[in-house]
Design an enzyme around this catalytic site. Structure first.
Site, PDB file in Angstrom:
ATOM      1  N   ALA A  21      91.879  90.275  33.675  1.00  0.00           N
ATOM      2  CA  ALA A  21      92.357  90.734  35.118  1.00  0.00           C
ATOM      3  C   ALA A  21      92.312  92.066  34.881  1.00  0.00           C
ATOM      4  O   ALA A  21      91.625  92.878  36.120  1.00  0.00           O
ATOM      5  CB  ALA A  21      93.593  90.274  34.798  1.00  0.00           C
ATOM      6  N   GLU A 193      98.070  86.942  20.131  1.00  0.00           N
ATOM      7  CA  GLU A 193      96.652  85.689  20.621  1.00  0.00           C
ATOM      8  C   GLU A 193      97.616  84.712  20.988  1.00  0.00           C
ATOM      9  O   GLU A 193      99.121  83.969  21.480  1.00  0.00           O
ATOM     10  CB  GLU A 193      96.172  85.547  18.994  1.00  0.00           C
ATOM     11  CG  GLU A 193      95.586  86.975  18.566  1.00  0.00           C
ATOM     12  CD  GLU A 193      94.153  86.952  19.832  1.00  0.00           C
ATOM     13  OE1 GLU A 193      93.495  86.667  20.472  1.00  0.00           O
ATOM     14  OE2 GLU A 193      94.663  88.569  19.776  1.00  0.00           O
ATOM     15  N   LYS A 208      88.992  91.924  11.941  1.00  0.00           N
ATOM     16  CA  LYS A 208      88.563  92.705  11.954  1.00  0.00           C
ATOM     17  C   LYS A 208      88.322  93.686  10.789  1.00  0.00           C
ATOM     18  O   LYS A 208      87.752  94.400  11.008  1.00  0.00           O
ATOM     19  CB  LYS A 208      89.468  93.667  12.806  1.00  0.00           C
ATOM     20  CG  LYS A 208      90.060  93.272  13.832  1.00  0.00           C
ATOM     21  CD  LYS A 208      91.633  93.848  14.888  1.00  0.00           C
ATOM     22  CE  LYS A 208      91.668  93.103  16.575  1.00  0.00           C
ATOM     23  NZ  LYS A 208      93.550  92.988  16.232  1.00  0.00           N
TER      24      LYS A 208
END
Ligand code: NAD
Ligand code: HSE
Ligand code: NA
Length: 436
Positions: A21, A193, A208
């Site tokens: 968004a 998450e 990561k």
């Protein structure tokens, strides 16, 4: 065609959640500046969403629930994947690359296991695969490692790369807040998450670490190669003990080039909560902020700090990649390819030198300290400090070691738990960020 009359660059956005968004918002709000920077207008061709009925801040004509068709459209040049998960985006990204689209993604879970497969498709199709947002959100860390430090030899990349756990540990430390309350707040703020297990059990940080280690050491490191421990067993008492040692507790991701006595180079990639001295720069990285410290042979120590999670910061990194990919579509050229020429093996955790902090409840009687110390010396582990707190039934011993192979340290802890004079080992944490 002059630079300013180049045809528009068509973009497909997959997923319109926290990050998607914000990406759409920035694309619409900053269209003129982005056009000037790219040399062509960037036009959104479609936005794939799961729920077509939900109100969104964009034209409904752009929305589709058929991402598979969208990624193949001839008028799409770049696909931005912000759905998350593995199977669905893996198929969509592969299809996009096979159809000659460059891809930008923030999806570390996918990349930690499938960079090889996807990078090969990108190389074959001569398109870009960019993923700056996948590690440490807004903070530029992938591009500095891949490009700015391409001529140096990276020795170590270590830091705080999970905003949710850092937010939780910081709040527990500052306010003595309860773990569950802070975790819920992290979800509300868009850091956690969808399944917070990925954050609190260290899977996100391990993904990561795999991405960082792969790039830093020109080798292919996947999530399963990373030793992983999460923060779900950290208690307020641990943070209080850390404070008495002038430390705090941080979930660290550490990627290191280690060289053994035979000169053999290996990679250590590991994630665990560790004591960090308050004087260390990582100790003052609080809330959802992330920081990554890179040590390279010639550059020395570099530190990257900023917002590692959240919709707008993550969207900033996505937009940076999108502009790079769009410029390449306009002017030709491509970003760097995956580099795995070094193919360094992974060192098991037991071979890595670490320091331990061990807190145990002990019987308060003569000889206990000597017995405990004996277990350390039997495994050649040197003790840095010992402190006794309390007396009689509340007696506790707190031992901090010097560096030793992690296997020797964990075997010592196992042996301590077997001693009659040790009533319980209440906490075992590694200590990082010290020179000795
Ligand atoms: N939120 C962060 O701070 C952050 C930071 C860095 C990276 N990331 C990564 O960015 C990605 C997106 O994260 P997010 O926080 O925006 O997640 P999110 O759950 O808020 O958004 C994902 C969106 O995808 C939609 N979706 C699900 N299946 C779909 C499908 N088949 N087709 C189209 N849309 C579908 C969902 O409805 C949801 O709106 C993830 O890979 C995440 O790991 C997030
Ligand atoms: N859940 C992740 C989002 C950023 O990758 C975090 O908390 O850091
Ligand atoms: Na980043």
């Amino acid at each position: 065609m002059t630079e300013h009359s180049h045809r528009p660059i068509g973009v497909a956005v997959l997923g319109m959640g926290n990050v998607g968004a914000e990406v759409v918002r920035i694309l619409l709000q900053n269209a003129d500046d982005l056009q000037a920077r790219v040399g062509a207008p960037i036009e959104i061709r479609g936005i794939a969403v799961a729920d077509l009925g939900k109100a969104r801040a964009c034209a409904t004509s752009l929305l589709t629930d058929d991402p598979a068709a969208l990624v193949k459209r001839p008028d799409v040049d770049i696909v931005v994947e912000l759905i998350g998960g593995i199977d669905v985006p893996r198929t969509l990204i592969a299809s996009a690359l096979e159809h000659g689209k460059s891809v930008v993604t923030a999806n570390k879970a996918l990349l930690a296991d499938y960079t090889g497969e996807l990078a090969t498709l990108a190389a074959d199709a001569k398109v870009d695969l960019y993923f700056e947002a996948s590690v440490a959100g807004a903070i530029p860390v992938i591009r500095p490692l891949m490009q700015s430090l391409a001529g140096d030899t990276v020795q170590r990349v270590a830091g705080i790369v999970n905003g949710t756990t850092n937010f939780i540990l910081s709040a527990m430390d500052a306010d003595g807040e309860d773990y569950d309350v802070v975790l819920a707040e992290a979800g509300r703020l868009g850091y956690a998450e969808a399944d917070p297990t990925a954050d609190v059990e260290g899977y996100d940080a391990a993904a990561k670490a795999a991405i960082l280690a792969s790039i830093a050491f020109h080798s292919r490191v996947t999530a399963g190669d990373v030793h992983r421990e999460g923060i779900s067993s950290i208690t307020a008492a641990d943070l209080a003990s850390a404070a008495t040692l002038d430390c705090t507790i941080k979930l660290l991701s550490i990627c290191e080039r280690i060289v053994d006595s035979a000169g053999r180079q290996r990679i250590s990639a590991r994630v665990y909560p560790a004591l960090v001295p308050l004087t260390h720069p990582l100790a003052s990285v609080n809330g959802a902020f992330n920081a990554v410290v890179v040590e390279a042979e010639n550059a020395g120590r570099l530190m990257f700090y900023g917002q590692g999670a959240g919709g707008a910061p993550t969207a900033s990194a996505v937009l940076g990649d999108l502009v790079m990919a769009a410029r390449n579509k306009v002017h030709g050229g491509r970003g760097p390819l995956e580099s795995t020429y070094a193919s360094l093996p992974i060192a098991p955790m037991g071979d890595v030198n670490t320091r331990y902090y061990v807190s145990m409840k002990v019987a308060d009687r003569p000889g206990v300290l000597a017995t405990v110390a004996g277990e350390f010396s039997a495994r050649n582990v040197s003790i840095a400090t010992v402190r006794q707190e309390g007396a009689e039934e509340n007696a506790r011993l707190i031992v901090v070691t010097h560096r030793a192979p992690d296997s020797a340290l964990s075997e010592t802890v196992d042996a301590l738990t077997e001693l009659d004079s040790v009533l319980s080992v209440s906490s075992v944490l590694r200590l990082e960020g010290t020179d000795d």
